[in-house]
Design a protein around this motif. Structure first.
Motif: not given
Length: 355
Positions: A72, A209, A239, A243, A245-247
């Motif tokens: 990740n 992931n 995480p 990213d 957008d996600t975190y």
């Protein structure tokens, strides 16, 4: 009767000879068996001697039974391109433990290849590192292999090396530097915890992931390489620090510090005496560095008073040491010779966002 016994004996002798010849032939044609044996482990002289890959070695096309894996969040090493593989010996499985740690079977070999993109957009191999779990004493050992100029093989290299390279970073900017291949003792500094050598990257939460539409850990469990995996929603996730957008910013910054710093900045790690612990799950603010006075930074603190000053990155030791390439000041101490612009910006923004 004696003739019958004699004929049978001759028959067994012929069969035994044919078996021996065929076995030797198979071993010479496909060294796949070499890496799958857990007996009499010893590091080989050349990377090609293991039989990890088929075809051109630099293409890193893995042999049967070797798992490629994706993290990740990955450790930064001078914008190096990294290809990672796990060699699980036949008849064995990795185990997911209740603590969320993967228990690798004896004979496991972790392979990490380092390369860079040159100005002609070609992938150039630099080094390959092996971390092997010796079945005799059940301990991990490390060895580096340095690639030749012809890019045909890598040779065992213990003493480290300085290699001038010119690479393209993630934004295709040209960067010239001297890449530092660590010696085996350097590797131990990062990988040792409580005096025991241990893997860093392939933690369960960093392997949780999706790859090609399928959960990586789940696929290994379904394929018989991993046992004890609970429902995937119960497995922690580190995480992906890239990213957005996600975190959120805090999650990404903490993940970055975990993979780049926490192997030393943890209880039992090389930087244990600093009292600065940067694991992703660490929640105590002072331990993470917020308004914490340095214990052993020495000149590396550059006259600053706290590891992290909320809302003020320029006055924070942690940020300033990341934003340096000066020996004795730069952090991490090993594994990089250039600044990681993206990582530095992330930590800057994280500190600035604190109130």
């Amino acid at each position: 009767m004696k003739k019958v016994i004699k004929r049978v004996s001759v028959l067994f002798l012929v069969i035994g000879t044919l078996y021996c010849v065929q076995s030797c032939k198979n071993k010479n044609e496909n060294s796949n068996s070499d890496y799958q044996s857990v007996a009499d482990f010893a590091f080989k002289e050349k990377l090609s001697d293991y039989g990890f890959f088929i075809g051109k070695l630099k293409d890193l096309k893995s042999n049967e039974g070797i798992l490629s894996y994706k993290l990740n969040s990955a450790l930064f090493t001078d914008y190096a391109l990294k290809d990672r593989f796990i060699v699980v010996p036949k008849g064995t499985k990795m185990k997911y433990t209740s603590s969320g740690v993967l228990d690798f079977p004896n004979g496991t070999i972790l392979i990490k290849n380092f390369a860079y993109t040159n100005t002609d957009h070609q992938k150039i191999m630099i080094e390959t590192r092996l971390l092997a779990k010796n079945p005799k004493d059940k301990k991990w050992y490390v060895m580096n292999y340095l690639w030749n100029k012809e890019q045909t093989d890598a040779v065992k290299h213990i003493s480290g090396a300085n290699i001038p390279i010119t690479l393209l970073d993630e934004e295709n900017n040209i960067v010239s530097t001297t890449y530092k291949v660590p010696n085996t003792n350097d590797c131990k500094r990062c990988h040792v915890n409580q005096a025991v050598l241990t893997p860093i990257g392939p933690k369960a939460m960093n392997l949780n992931n999706v790859v090609s539409g399928e959960n990586q850990l789940g696929k290994w469990a379904d394929s018989g390489y991993l046992q004890g995996l609970p429902e995937i929603t119960k497995v922690p996730v580190l995480p992906n620090w890239e990213d957005e957008d996600t975190y959120d910013l805090n999650q990404r910054a903490r993940a970055y510090l975990d993979i780049n710093c926490a192997h030393c900045h943890t209880k039992g790690g090389d930087a244990f005496n600093t009292g600065l612990f940067l694991e992703y799950g660490q929640n105590e603010k002072s331990v993470v560095g917020i308004m914490k006075e340095p214990v052993s930074a020495g000149g590396g603190a550059n006259g600053l008073n706290f590891d992290i000053v909320p809302g003020n990155a320029s006055e924070s030791i942690l940020y300033n040491r990341m934003d340096s390439t000066v020996p004795g000041t730069a952090m991490p101490e090993l594994g990089r010779s250039v600044k990681h612009k993206e990582g530095i910006k992330l930590i800057h923004d994280w500190i600035q966002s604190m109130k």
